[in-house]
Design a protein around this motif. Structure first.
Motif, PDB file in Angstrom:
ATOM      1  N   LEU A 216      -2.189  56.934 103.159  1.00 23.38           N
ATOM      2  CA  LEU A 216      -1.951  56.282 101.452  1.00 23.38           C
ATOM      3  C   LEU A 216      -2.812  57.481 101.438  1.00 23.38           C
ATOM      4  O   LEU A 216      -2.505  58.046  99.847  1.00 23.38           O
ATOM      5  N   ARG A 217      -2.864  58.637 102.094  1.00 21.33           N
ATOM      6  CA  ARG A 217      -3.332  60.275 101.444  1.00 21.33           C
ATOM      7  C   ARG A 217      -1.754  60.605 100.757  1.00 21.33           C
ATOM      8  O   ARG A 217      -0.625  60.134 101.028  1.00 21.33           O
TER       9      ARG A 217
ATOM     10  N   LEU B  44      -4.178  47.273 104.544  1.00 24.76           N
ATOM     11  CA  LEU B  44      -5.147  48.113 103.901  1.00 24.76           C
ATOM     12  C   LEU B  44      -5.236  48.591 102.308  1.00 24.76           C
ATOM     13  O   LEU B  44      -6.406  48.605 102.032  1.00 24.76           O
ATOM     14  N   ALA B  45      -4.216  48.753 101.549  1.00 27.41           N
ATOM     15  CA  ALA B  45      -4.361  48.874  99.764  1.00 27.41           C
ATOM     16  C   ALA B  45      -5.118  48.001  99.739  1.00 27.41           C
ATOM     17  O   ALA B  45      -5.639  48.236  98.434  1.00 27.41           O
TER      18      ALA B  45
ATOM     19  N   GLU C 270       1.418  41.565  96.469  1.00 25.66           N
ATOM     20  CA  GLU C 270       2.729  41.703  96.806  1.00 25.66           C
ATOM     21  C   GLU C 270       3.236  42.969  95.879  1.00 25.66           C
ATOM     22  O   GLU C 270       4.237  43.386  96.276  1.00 25.66           O
ATOM     23  N   MET C 271       1.614  43.641  95.766  1.00 17.95           N
ATOM     24  CA  MET C 271       2.821  45.073  95.184  1.00 17.95           C
ATOM     25  C   MET C 271       3.088  46.099  95.710  1.00 17.95           C
ATOM     26  O   MET C 271       3.885  47.279  95.437  1.00 17.95           O
TER      27      MET C 271
ATOM     28  N   LEU D 294      -1.771  57.632  97.519  1.00 17.12           N
ATOM     29  CA  LEU D 294      -0.870  57.787  96.943  1.00 17.12           C
ATOM     30  C   LEU D 294      -1.126  57.124  95.775  1.00 17.12           C
ATOM     31  O   LEU D 294      -1.692  56.033  94.841  1.00 17.12           O
ATOM     32  N   PRO D 295       0.119  56.997  94.177  1.00 15.29           N
ATOM     33  CA  PRO D 295       0.148  56.452  93.645  1.00 15.29           C
ATOM     34  C   PRO D 295       0.325  55.265  93.087  1.00 15.29           C
ATOM     35  O   PRO D 295      -0.805  55.090  92.712  1.00 15.29           O
ATOM     36  N   ILE D 296       0.862  53.766  94.032  1.00 19.78           N
ATOM     37  CA  ILE D 296       1.029  53.081  94.319  1.00 19.78           C
ATOM     38  C   ILE D 296      -1.177  52.193  95.197  1.00 19.78           C
ATOM     39  O   ILE D 296      -0.977  51.257  94.043  1.00 19.78           O
TER      40      ILE D 296
END
Length: 474
Positions: free
Chosen positions: A262-263, A413-414, A404-405, A270-272
């Motif tokens: 995620l970094r 994890l996100a 879903e994004m 990450l932007p998302i």
């Protein structure tokens, strides 16, 4: 699933005959029972707040902590839910949540101090956090793309029905006993029965989770493609083999998500992921749960009786159900982003008017605002219009988007991190409200108005439409 994708026309899917809509809807409804308990468990304390204050001689700070302790547990549960679901599977994780819901309801009704009540509520919060992650993830993974928005919105519908059921139950119990502090069945104070009323739904959630199929994506990831094919045949029929191949191909480029995935060089993540975190937090910073956690106390503060305040709260929660149904009907037709934009505008206008009404109201001898005559009725109308604006937009659509994004390789994890952030924001708003109420309701609603305005600009700038896209395309 080309045959499904190819049937879309004008953004609205024709229903492919091989898709078992009834089966996938039933499975999604079972998963969404976690959302029902999510709403029920967080709101059932609404009717008990006054009784807890008098029974335990609690201060505003201690009461705020007891109400919001479930939210601390929710952040913790949400943070670890993704890894738990990846290890145990989605269905087994739901069973764990069911057990925690059951223990929390029993313990909360048996509490002897405000501190052990907070501990039991903390346990229930862990269950809420787990359910808030596993349900949207499971529904997103098992639903065909053309149904995913509507089925994903079932999570929010279940939440608002849970809120309604809890508040209606509180009203019935308090009315039957005379007040929340009076004895009810078996001579036990009514507020204890309010907590115990969650037990039937908690048990049903565990039983339902035992019978629903595991997520096909989880099964393929575990090397059990034969079982995944069986599950998919029951949902999408002849398209199942190609879907298994599609999932397998997607998984080949993936590994078990870790925090380093995620970094990013800039801003740490990450932007998302940042978009998901801010989206989840803004859903709470607009103050919606003040309405559902403290509304009975709020309306008593402006002159309504306990019975009338609870009745108003029930009506408000029913409004939330109606608007969530509207969202389910619209989310796959008009898309996610337009609903968020309309909701932000509606919330900013109604919250702004509430801030004005409370900020300019007179006060009684105890310092409570006085909204008499037409001003009181206007405040009620604005509060329900605000719930309407939230209910068709930021309530259900945020959960659909969070499910879903994110790209497949980091989804669990996100989603866990975004959901944990949502619960932290929920805690901040809920724990701070009793103190803000002492400062002035105009200030409190002014802060929520600012968050609603910010949510509009955030949506316009950062939210991408996901309507009709397969998860593998994210």
């Amino acid at each position: 699933m080309a045959s499904i994708t190819d049937t879309r026309t004008g953004g609205v899917s024709a229903l492919p005959p091989q898709v078992s809509i009834a089966r996938v809807s039933l499975v999604a409804m079972v998963a969404a029972l976690g959302g029902f308990l999510f709403g029920f468990d967080t709101s059932v304390i609404n009717g008990a707040v006054g009784a807890l204050q008098s029974t335990f001689a609690a201060s505003q700070w201690a009461t705020g902590l007891a109400v919001s302790s479930a939210l601390v547990g929710s952040a913790f549960g949400a943070f670890f839910a993704g890894s738990m679901a990846d290890r145990l599977g989605r269905a087994r994780t739901m069973m764990v949540a069911s057990l925690l819901f059951t223990l929390s309801a029993l313990g909360s009704g048996l509490c002897v101090t405000l501190w052990d009540l907070s501990a039991w509520r903390l346990m229930g919060g862990v269950a809420i956090g787990v359910a808030s992650v596993v349900a949207p993830a499971y529904i997103a993974e098992i639903a065909p793309a053309h149904l995913r928005g509507r089925l994903g919105a079932l999570q929010q519908l279940a939440i608002v029905i849970g809120i309604f059921a809890a508040l209606l139950g509180d009203y019935a119990i308090a009315t039957g006993a005379g007040s929340a502090t009076e004895p009810f069945w078996l001579g036990i104070p009514a507020w204890r029965w309010m907590f115990w009323s969650a037990l039937p739904a908690a048990a049903l959630y565990g039983i339902g989770a035992f019978f629903i199929p595991e997520s096909p994506r989880y099964l393929v990831a575990r090397g059990n493609e034969a079982q995944a094919l069986v599950v998919l045949r029951g949902i999408i029929g002849d398209s199942a083999p190609s879907k298994v191949v599609e999932i397998r191909r997607s998984l080949r480029t993936e590994h078990v998500p870790r925090f380093k995935d995620l970094r990013a060089p800039r801003f740490g993540l990450l932007p998302i992921v940042w978009v998901g975190i801010l989206l989840a937090m803004l859903q709470q910073f607009v103050g919606i749960n003040v309405i559902f956690y403290y509304s009975s106390v709020l309306w008593q503060a402006v002159g309504f009786s306990e019975k009338d305040s609870l009745a108003i709260t029930v009506i408000t929660s029913f409004t939330n159900i109606v608007t969530t149904v509207i969202a389910i009907l619209c989310v796959d037709r008009f898309g996610r982003k337009p609903l968020l934009i309309l909701g932000s505008i509606g919330m900013a206008l109604t919250l702004g008017l509430l801030a004005f009404l409370f900020g300019t109201a007179g006060v009684d001898a105890q310092g409570n605002p006085l909204l008499q005559g037409s001003r009181g009725m206007l405040a009620l109308i604005c509060a329900n219009a605000y719930v309407f604006s939230f209910g068709f937009s930021w309530g259900p659509v945020v959960w659909v988007l969070l499910g879903e994004m994110f790209p497949n390789r980091i989804r669990a994890l996100a989603l866990s991190i975004a959901a944990a952030a949502q619960w932290v924001a929920n805690f901040v708003v809920s724990a701070s409200f009793p103190s803000l109420k002492e400062v002035g309701l105009g200030w409190a609603y002014g802060l929520y108005t600012a968050a609603a305005v910010l949510s509009l600009f955030f949506t316009l700038r950062y939210i991408r439409e996901t309507k009709g896209k397969e998860l593998e395309q994210m």
